[in-house]
Structure formats: C-alpha cells, structure tokens
Design an enzyme around this catalytic site. Structure first.
Site, PDB file in Angstrom:
ATOM      1  N   ARG A  38       0.748  -1.536   0.149  1.00  0.00           N
ATOM      2  CA  ARG A  38      -0.491   0.070   0.284  1.00  0.00           C
ATOM      3  C   ARG A  38       0.915   1.053   0.088  1.00  0.00           C
ATOM      4  O   ARG A  38      -0.169   2.861  -0.376  1.00  0.00           O
ATOM      5  CB  ARG A  38      -0.797   0.211   1.376  1.00  0.00           C
ATOM      6  CG  ARG A  38      -1.764  -1.442   1.758  1.00  0.00           C
ATOM      7  CD  ARG A  38      -3.335  -1.068   1.795  1.00  0.00           C
ATOM      8  NE  ARG A  38      -2.676  -1.001   3.671  1.00  0.00           N
ATOM      9  CZ  ARG A  38      -3.220  -0.584   4.586  1.00  0.00           C
ATOM     10  NH1 ARG A  38      -5.211  -0.052   3.962  1.00  0.00           N
ATOM     11  NH2 ARG A  38      -3.338  -0.345   5.223  1.00  0.00           N
ATOM     12  N   ASP A  39       2.058   1.056  -0.104  1.00  0.00           N
ATOM     13  CA  ASP A  39       2.887   2.524   0.122  1.00  0.00           C
ATOM     14  C   ASP A  39       4.330   2.256  -0.997  1.00  0.00           C
ATOM     15  O   ASP A  39       5.336   2.629  -0.250  1.00  0.00           O
ATOM     16  CB  ASP A  39       3.242   3.230   1.498  1.00  0.00           C
ATOM     17  CG  ASP A  39       4.153   4.612   1.182  1.00  0.00           C
ATOM     18  OD1 ASP A  39       3.440   5.439   0.180  1.00  0.00           O
ATOM     19  OD2 ASP A  39       4.545   4.956   2.056  1.00  0.00           O
ATOM     20  N   LEU A  40       4.299   1.077  -1.642  1.00  0.00           N
ATOM     21  CA  LEU A  40       5.262   0.972  -2.848  1.00  0.00           C
ATOM     22  C   LEU A  40       5.482   2.323  -3.326  1.00  0.00           C
ATOM     23  O   LEU A  40       5.088   2.870  -3.933  1.00  0.00           O
ATOM     24  CB  LEU A  40       4.610  -0.047  -3.368  1.00  0.00           C
ATOM     25  CG  LEU A  40       6.650  -0.685  -4.494  1.00  0.00           C
ATOM     26  CD1 LEU A  40       7.564  -0.603  -3.606  1.00  0.00           C
ATOM     27  CD2 LEU A  40       5.980  -1.426  -5.444  1.00  0.00           C
ATOM     28  N   ASN A  44      10.791   3.853  -0.239  1.00  0.00           N
ATOM     29  CA  ASN A  44      11.121   2.525  -0.123  1.00  0.00           C
ATOM     30  C   ASN A  44      11.383   1.464  -0.753  1.00  0.00           C
ATOM     31  O   ASN A  44      10.726   0.401   0.240  1.00  0.00           O
ATOM     32  CB  ASN A  44       9.334   2.198   0.560  1.00  0.00           C
ATOM     33  CG  ASN A  44       9.000   3.045   1.024  1.00  0.00           C
ATOM     34  OD1 ASN A  44       8.899   3.805   1.974  1.00  0.00           O
ATOM     35  ND2 ASN A  44       7.349   3.328   1.131  1.00  0.00           N
TER      36      ASN A  44
END
Length: 181
Positions: A38-40, A44
């Site tokens: 959900r936050d690639l 990250n």
C-alpha cells in the site's frame, strides 16, 4: 545527492526492478494471508548491501493482509503516497493491482531517473486526481443510466484524454537501454 546516469547502467536498474518485483511477489503470495504493501515507492526500497547491486522492499508501516483490506475498504480510504496511488485506491480499494500500479510508477522513476509528477505540487495533484477519480465528480454511471452508449463515452474519453497525455514519455528510458534489451 543525485548519482549521474553514467554511474547507473541500465542493467543495474533492471536488476533492481526484478528484485522489487520478486519482493512484491513474495508479499502477494504469503500464506495463509497475502499482504498488500500500500505504499510502494522508490523511497521505500533499500539497498540490500554496500555493493548496491540488489535492493529490498522496505517500510511496511501501511502494509496489511489482503483479506482484511478487502473487507474494510471505504471510498475515503486512500492510503499511501499520492503520485504512486492507483485509481482504485482513490476509492479505498486495495489489492495486488494497486501495488503493481505503484511498482510501475517506481519503475518509471528508476528507469528515467525522474520523479513522477515532479512539476505538480502534492495539493495540486490531489485536486486533479480527486476530480478524476471521485465517483461524485464523474458522470459516466449517470450517463450510462440515461442511455448513452459505452462507444460514445469511449470516443469522448479518447477526445478529452488523448493516449499521448495518459502515458508517460518513455523515450528517456528507451534511450538508456542497451541494444540487446
């Protein structure tokens, strides 16, 4: 600081993308519960060691089991970094496809060495995507209920949003690719 393109061979960039894809495949195939990141995004993704030849997906602060994400999705539930957020995630629907959208934005950034949407501020970008992806702002469903054909809607979409404006310019990526790729 930024590393000059000459210091980043295309083969290395592709190796990193393969590492990221393999990491995402592991997350999405975990049993008994698959995980959605959900936050690639490139921020990250971390180097696996000092050689900088391999990378690992990191920062799982927003990651969640896929089955629980599907059960709790809401329209107002956008999570993650806006430039890497898939269209369905703006409606609160997350899954493997939303992670793959973020993977492709990450690939664009790694290959071209350009930040996606760099010339648009986050508030401006949020305003743009809110208008495009907010179901209350779109009238497609209403038009279909009124009898407007899908063919007419598709033609109008193509006129309003030409393909050349909906796809990133990958000429920078192509120019940096070795001939054998």
């Amino acid at each position: 600081g930024s590393v000059p393109d000459s210091d980043l061979p295309m083969e290395l960039r592709i190796r990193w993308l393969i590492d990221i894809a393999q990491g995402m495949a592991v997350l999405h195939s975990m049993r008994p519960r698959a995980v959605v990141h959900r936050d690639l995004k490139s921020a990250n993704v971390l180097f696996a060691d000092a050689s900088r030849t391999s990378v690992k997906v990191a920062d799982f602060g927003l990651a969640a089991p896929l089955d629980s994400v599907r059960q709790t999705s809401t329209r107002a539930g956008r999570i993650g970094t806006i430039a890497f957020t898939s269209p369905e995630a703006f409606r609160g629907h997350y899954g493997e496809a939303s992670d793959m959208f973020a993977m492709m934005v990450t690939a664009f950034e790694i290959i071209t060495r350009q930040t996606p949407w760099a010339d648009i501020s986050e508030p401006e970008l949020l305003h743009i995507v809110s208008k495009v992806f907010d179901p209350k702002e779109t009238s497609v469903a209403r038009q279909i209920r009124r009898g407007v054909s899908e063919e007419v809607l598709r033609r109008e979409w193509e006129e309003d949003y030409p393909l050349s404006e909906r796809r990133p310019d990958l000429s920078l990526a192509q120019a940096g690719c070795p001939d054998d790729l």
